[in-house]
Design a protein around this motif. Sequence first.
Motif, PDB file in Angstrom:
ATOM      1  N   PHE A   1       0.836  -1.191   0.000  1.00 36.35           N
ATOM      2  CA  PHE A   1       0.000   0.000   0.000  1.00 36.35           C
ATOM      3  C   PHE A   1       0.873   1.244   0.000  1.00 36.35           C
ATOM      4  O   PHE A   1       2.006   1.234   0.467  1.00 36.35           O
ATOM      5  CB  PHE A   1      -0.910   0.007   1.235  1.00 36.35           C
ATOM      6  N   ARG A   2       0.348   2.319  -0.526  1.00 37.75           N
ATOM      7  CA  ARG A   2       1.046   3.587  -0.407  1.00 37.75           C
ATOM      8  C   ARG A   2       1.056   4.014   1.063  1.00 37.75           C
ATOM      9  O   ARG A   2       0.130   3.682   1.805  1.00 37.75           O
ATOM     10  CB  ARG A   2       0.355   4.664  -1.252  1.00 37.75           C
ATOM     11  N   PRO A   3       2.085   4.739   1.501  1.00 41.14           N
ATOM     12  CA  PRO A   3       2.030   5.284   2.853  1.00 41.14           C
ATOM     13  C   PRO A   3       0.749   6.105   3.019  1.00 41.14           C
ATOM     14  O   PRO A   3       0.518   7.064   2.284  1.00 41.14           O
ATOM     15  CB  PRO A   3       3.276   6.173   2.920  1.00 41.14           C
ATOM     16  N   GLY A   4      -0.095   5.697   3.954  1.00 45.39           N
ATOM     17  CA  GLY A   4      -1.395   6.336   4.142  1.00 45.39           C
ATOM     18  C   GLY A   4      -2.529   5.650   3.420  1.00 45.39           C
ATOM     19  O   GLY A   4      -3.699   5.982   3.638  1.00 45.39           O
ATOM     20  N   GLY A   5      -2.234   4.662   2.561  1.00 48.60           N
ATOM     21  CA  GLY A   5      -3.264   4.073   1.714  1.00 48.60           C
ATOM     22  C   GLY A   5      -3.956   2.851   2.270  1.00 48.60           C
ATOM     23  O   GLY A   5      -4.909   2.355   1.653  1.00 48.60           O
ATOM     24  N   PHE A   6      -3.519   2.351   3.428  1.00 54.05           N
ATOM     25  CA  PHE A   6      -4.117   1.116   3.949  1.00 54.05           C
ATOM     26  C   PHE A   6      -5.430   1.362   4.693  1.00 54.05           C
ATOM     27  O   PHE A   6      -6.363   0.557   4.617  1.00 54.05           O
ATOM     28  CB  PHE A   6      -3.131   0.410   4.879  1.00 54.05           C
ATOM     29  N   ARG A   7      -5.527   2.464   5.420  1.00 55.65           N
ATOM     30  CA  ARG A   7      -6.682   2.661   6.299  1.00 55.65           C
ATOM     31  C   ARG A   7      -8.028   2.668   5.569  1.00 55.65           C
ATOM     32  O   ARG A   7      -9.030   2.226   6.131  1.00 55.65           O
ATOM     33  CB  ARG A   7      -6.523   3.946   7.117  1.00 55.65           C
ATOM     34  N   PRO A   8      -8.135   3.126   4.327  1.00 60.59           N
ATOM     35  CA  PRO A   8      -9.430   3.021   3.642  1.00 60.59           C
ATOM     36  C   PRO A   8      -9.926   1.587   3.471  1.00 60.59           C
ATOM     37  O   PRO A   8     -11.107   1.377   3.183  1.00 60.59           O
ATOM     38  CB  PRO A   8      -9.149   3.679   2.281  1.00 60.59           C
ATOM     39  N   PHE A   9      -9.057   0.590   3.651  1.00 58.46           N
ATOM     40  CA  PHE A   9      -9.465  -0.807   3.565  1.00 58.46           C
ATOM     41  C   PHE A   9      -9.709  -1.412   4.945  1.00 58.46           C
ATOM     42  O   PHE A   9     -10.279  -2.506   5.053  1.00 58.46           O
ATOM     43  CB  PHE A   9      -8.396  -1.616   2.831  1.00 58.46           C
ATOM     44  N   ALA A  10      -9.248  -0.731   5.978  1.00 58.82           N
ATOM     45  CA  ALA A  10      -9.446  -1.185   7.366  1.00 58.82           C
ATOM     46  C   ALA A  10      -9.651   0.060   8.218  1.00 58.82           C
ATOM     47  O   ALA A  10      -8.779   0.465   8.983  1.00 58.82           O
ATOM     48  CB  ALA A  10      -8.242  -1.981   7.845  1.00 58.82           C
ATOM     49  N   PRO A  11     -10.823   0.713   8.086  1.00 60.68           N
ATOM     50  CA  PRO A  11     -11.002   2.049   8.645  1.00 60.68           C
ATOM     51  C   PRO A  11     -11.244   2.105  10.148  1.00 60.68           C
ATOM     52  O   PRO A  11     -11.317   3.196  10.711  1.00 60.68           O
ATOM     53  CB  PRO A  11     -12.226   2.572   7.884  1.00 60.68           C
ATOM     54  N   GLY A  12     -11.356   0.983  10.796  1.00 54.89           N
ATOM     55  CA  GLY A  12     -11.771   0.994  12.198  1.00 54.89           C
ATOM     56  C   GLY A  12     -10.724   1.460  13.180  1.00 54.89           C
ATOM     57  O   GLY A  12     -11.060   1.894  14.289  1.00 54.89           O
ATOM     58  N   ARG A  13      -9.424   1.371  12.814  1.00 54.09           N
ATOM     59  CA  ARG A  13      -8.370   1.645  13.785  1.00 54.09           C
ATOM     60  C   ARG A  13      -7.234   2.428  13.129  1.00 54.09           C
ATOM     61  O   ARG A  13      -7.021   2.324  11.917  1.00 54.09           O
ATOM     62  CB  ARG A  13      -7.816   0.335  14.345  1.00 54.09           C
ATOM     63  N   PRO A  14      -6.482   3.178  13.917  1.00 56.24           N
ATOM     64  CA  PRO A  14      -5.330   3.887  13.347  1.00 56.24           C
ATOM     65  C   PRO A  14      -4.268   2.900  12.867  1.00 56.24           C
ATOM     66  O   PRO A  14      -4.077   1.835  13.456  1.00 56.24           O
ATOM     67  CB  PRO A  14      -4.816   4.731  14.520  1.00 56.24           C
ATOM     68  N   VAL A  15      -3.570   3.272  11.819  1.00 57.32           N
ATOM     69  CA  VAL A  15      -2.571   2.376  11.241  1.00 57.32           C
ATOM     70  C   VAL A  15      -1.416   2.134  12.209  1.00 57.32           C
ATOM     71  O   VAL A  15      -0.764   1.089  12.158  1.00 57.32           O
ATOM     72  CB  VAL A  15      -2.080   2.942   9.893  1.00 57.32           C
ATOM     73  N   SER A  16      -1.174   3.073  13.129  1.00 54.33           N
ATOM     74  CA  SER A  16      -0.110   2.884  14.111  1.00 54.33           C
ATOM     75  C   SER A  16      -0.341   1.649  14.974  1.00 54.33           C
ATOM     76  O   SER A  16       0.604   1.113  15.558  1.00 54.33           O
ATOM     77  CB  SER A  16       0.018   4.119  15.008  1.00 54.33           C
ATOM     78  N   GLN A  17      -1.587   1.161  15.029  1.00 53.30           N
ATOM     79  CA  GLN A  17      -1.860  -0.037  15.828  1.00 53.30           C
ATOM     80  C   GLN A  17      -1.190  -1.275  15.241  1.00 53.30           C
ATOM     81  O   GLN A  17      -0.934  -2.247  15.957  1.00 53.30           O
ATOM     82  CB  GLN A  17      -3.366  -0.269  15.931  1.00 53.30           C
ATOM     83  N   TRP A  18      -0.892  -1.255  13.939  1.00 46.44           N
ATOM     84  CA  TRP A  18      -0.287  -2.418  13.296  1.00 46.44           C
ATOM     85  C   TRP A  18       1.225  -2.268  13.138  1.00 46.44           C
ATOM     86  O   TRP A  18       1.891  -3.208  12.693  1.00 46.44           O
ATOM     87  CB  TRP A  18      -0.909  -2.641  11.909  1.00 46.44           C
ATOM     88  N   THR A  19       1.785  -1.121  13.484  1.00 49.09           N
ATOM     89  CA  THR A  19       3.204  -0.872  13.260  1.00 49.09           C
ATOM     90  C   THR A  19       4.067  -1.886  14.012  1.00 49.09           C
ATOM     91  O   THR A  19       3.871  -2.121  15.210  1.00 49.09           O
ATOM     92  CB  THR A  19       3.571   0.554  13.686  1.00 49.09           C
ATOM     93  N   GLY A  20       4.995  -2.482  13.292  1.00 49.69           N
ATOM     94  CA  GLY A  20       5.910  -3.455  13.880  1.00 49.69           C
ATOM     95  C   GLY A  20       5.325  -4.836  14.064  1.00 49.69           C
ATOM     96  O   GLY A  20       6.005  -5.716  14.594  1.00 49.69           O
ATOM     97  N   LEU A  21       4.080  -5.063  13.602  1.00 45.88           N
ATOM     98  CA  LEU A  21       3.416  -6.344  13.818  1.00 45.88           C
ATOM     99  C   LEU A  21       3.144  -7.049  12.503  1.00 45.88           C
ATOM    100  O   LEU A  21       2.973  -6.427  11.454  1.00 45.88           O
ATOM    101  CB  LEU A  21       2.076  -6.135  14.545  1.00 45.88           C
ATOM    102  N   ARG A  22       3.095  -8.378  12.563  1.00 45.18           N
ATOM    103  CA  ARG A  22       2.633  -9.225  11.464  1.00 45.18           C
ATOM    104  C   ARG A  22       1.497 -10.068  12.025  1.00 45.18           C
ATOM    105  O   ARG A  22       1.706 -10.887  12.924  1.00 45.18           O
ATOM    106  CB  ARG A  22       3.773 -10.100  10.939  1.00 45.18           C
ATOM    107  N   LEU A  23       0.301  -9.854  11.489  1.00 44.33           N
ATOM    108  CA  LEU A  23      -0.892 -10.460  12.064  1.00 44.33           C
ATOM    109  C   LEU A  23      -1.681 -11.204  10.995  1.00 44.33           C
ATOM    110  O   LEU A  23      -1.701 -10.804   9.825  1.00 44.33           O
ATOM    111  CB  LEU A  23      -1.792  -9.379  12.666  1.00 44.33           C
ATOM    112  N   PRO A  24      -2.362 -12.309  11.370  1.00 44.96           N
ATOM    113  CA  PRO A  24      -3.248 -12.965  10.409  1.00 44.96           C
ATOM    114  C   PRO A  24      -4.241 -11.958   9.831  1.00 44.96           C
ATOM    115  O   PRO A  24      -4.770 -11.103  10.553  1.00 44.96           O
ATOM    116  CB  PRO A  24      -3.953 -14.024  11.262  1.00 44.96           C
TER     117      PRO A  24
END
Length: 271
Positions: A104-127
Motif C-alpha cells: 500500500f502507499r504510505p497512508g493508503g491502507f486505512r481506507p481498507f481497514a477504517p476501524g483503527r489507526p494504522v499505528s496499531q499495526w506498526t511493527g506487527l505481522r498479524l493474520p
Amino acid sequence: MAAPRPDTRGIVEASDLFTHVRFRRREPAPALRPYLEHYWLIDWDLTQPFVSHVVPHPSVNLVFQRFESGDEGERAGFAEVSGLGLGLFAQKLEGRGRVCGVQFRPGGFRPFAPGRPVSQWTGLRLPADEVLSAPPSPAAVLDPEDEDARIAALDRCLLSLGPHPDPGADRAMAVAERVRADRSLLRVGQLARAEGLSVRSLQRLFSTYVGVGPKWVILRYRIHEALERAESDPKTDWAALAADLGYSDQAHLVRDFTATVGAPPTAFAPR
C-alpha cells in the motif's frame, strides 16, 4: 497513476536476491492505484536456503504466502497483514514457495481497514482475519499458475474490501509522496509549514494514516537513497551525500545507516 517503479530501493543486495528468486511487480486495477504502490510477486525453487533482507518502506503490506517445501515440509497458504516495519526485515527462503504481496502507499491502507489507526499495526505481522473485515482466501490468490489470474484475484479481493473514501488518507498519501519526491524537505517543521499544518497536526495525521511520525518517514526515505547509492556508486562522496540528505555530518549518516541496515555503507560498495 504511473506504472510500478523500477527502482530497488529498500532491497539489500538486490542483484543477489534476483539471482535466487523470480521477482516482479504488477499494477493493480485502476480503482486501486491511488491507494497501492504495486503488487509484488516472488516464486522460488532453491537447492540451498537463502535469506533476503529489506529495509521496509513506510507502508503496510498484505501478504499471501505458501512454503511448498523446506525444513518445515509443505505448508498451506496463509495471509497476513504486515504493519510498517521499523527495523531490517529478514526472510529465510528454502525449497519451493510463492508469495503474492500488496504494498500500500504510505497512508493508503486505512481506507481498507477504517476501524483503527494504522499505528496499531506498526511493527506487527498479524493474520489477515485479525485486521480485515472480510479477509480473502489465500488459495484464491496463490493457487492459479497463471500470473494474470493471480493479479485478477488480488484485484477482486481488495475491491471487495473497499476502499472507503477518506479525505485524511488522501492528505496523508499526498504528504508522504511529497517527502519521497522532494529531497529539500529535511525537517518536520519545514514539512508542516509547507503543508499549512501545525507540527502536532502533522504528527497526528501520520500516526493515524501512515503508522509512524513524519520524522521517521523522512529518515527512512533518506536511508533508502543512501543504500541505493552505496550499492551502485563506489565513488560516492559520503560527506556531500550526508549534507544533501539533511545530516549534520557524514558520521551521523553512517551511524543511522549502520543501525538500520546492519552494516556501514562501504560494505555494500559494488565489487
